[in-house]
Design a protein around this motif. Sequence first.
Motif, short mmCIF file in Angstrom:
data_model
loop_
_atom_site.label_atom_id
_atom_site.label_comp_id
_atom_site.label_asym_id
_atom_site.label_seq_id
_atom_site.Cartn_x
_atom_site.Cartn_y
_atom_site.Cartn_z
N ASP A 1 0.82 -1.22 0.00
CA ASP A 1 0.00 0.00 0.00
C ASP A 1 0.85 1.26 0.00
N TYR A 2 2.17 1.11 -0.12
CA TYR A 2 3.06 2.26 0.00
C TYR A 2 2.71 3.38 -0.99
N GLY A 3 2.39 3.01 -2.21
CA GLY A 3 2.12 4.01 -3.24
C GLY A 3 0.81 4.74 -3.05
N THR A 4 -0.05 4.27 -2.16
CA THR A 4 -1.35 4.92 -1.96
C THR A 4 -1.32 6.00 -0.88
N ILE A 5 -0.20 6.13 -0.16
CA ILE A 5 -0.10 7.06 0.95
C ILE A 5 0.69 8.29 0.51
N LYS A 6 0.16 9.48 0.83
CA LYS A 6 0.81 10.72 0.45
C LYS A 6 0.89 11.66 1.66
#
Length: 341
Positions: free
Chosen positions: A265-270
Amino acid sequence: MSKRKQMVLAFGVLGLTTVVALPPSRAQEPAAPQAAAPEAQAWRAVAPGRVEPCSQQIRVGSLGIGRIGQILVKVNDKVFAGEALIRIHNDEIQTRLAKVESEVNLRKRGRANPPLPKDAPRRQVEDAAADAERAVVDARSALDRIAAARRAGAGSEDALKAADAALSTARAQLQQRQDDLARFEAKAPSIMPTELEGQLAAARLDLRGAQAAVDTLTLRAPLAGTILQLDARVGELASPSSPLPLVVLGDLTALRVRAEVDARDYGTIKIGQLAMARSDAFPGRDIAGKVSSIAPIIAPGKFGAQGQSNFTDTDVAEVVVELAAPDPLIVGMKVDVYFRQ
């Protein structure tokens, strides 16, 4: 057909009829189609986390070896940066300080008075720096006494502020005197001290080291905060090698959650993404927050979701979520963090 066979067949038919006639169990009922919860579509990821102070938990251990002589604070006390928390007794270190102080006084009395004209400039800057060092020690001791008195109900906040201001002034003056001495050394390196002045300078250097050793016997708050844990008792041995801190403190003016987001899920967190924390301790309470930092590394996880045992076989990234209004959460509480779309 024999009569016995007729009876067996009759019971078999009756049993079959009974089984068919029974209503199906709940486990056998076909699952009814369920609509997705409206809020489930609003989350990009869910991650376990723990609540921590905005300063993180600051662990303070002993820098010197000795017996705990005084414990000046208790759990939930608010402390200021530099406040004395615990005093440790070490007769050897404290005796050495007294011995070196006597040596310095002896060397000061033994040097030529008044100084020769060529020695006067050096003596002036060296004495000024030494006096400034002494002034800082005295100002810090005065602040410690006033802080202890105020905590015991015998001191005032105004007296504490005045003592703190005096310490700041003493430190500023020390820095100025040390700068003056450095400039003198750079400007006149060929002006060597006399033998007696050199002996005094060496004794002052020993004094600086002895004072530093004594300073390690007082545990001080590295920042303003609240005492969260206190694992010390008068008379116990304190040592830098101890695996557990004597004091844990933190800045509770704001709380945050350090969550472990699955690597998938790393790419979904900003940064700036809205989030929400939930704890089993407070059902129905949603604590709003916002992502403030994302670790640039994937590492094994340290803890699981609420109610699960610790595990390390999942690769995660640490994500810090600042909580807008953290009540009623407290430091160390395990929560689940929901990251919005």
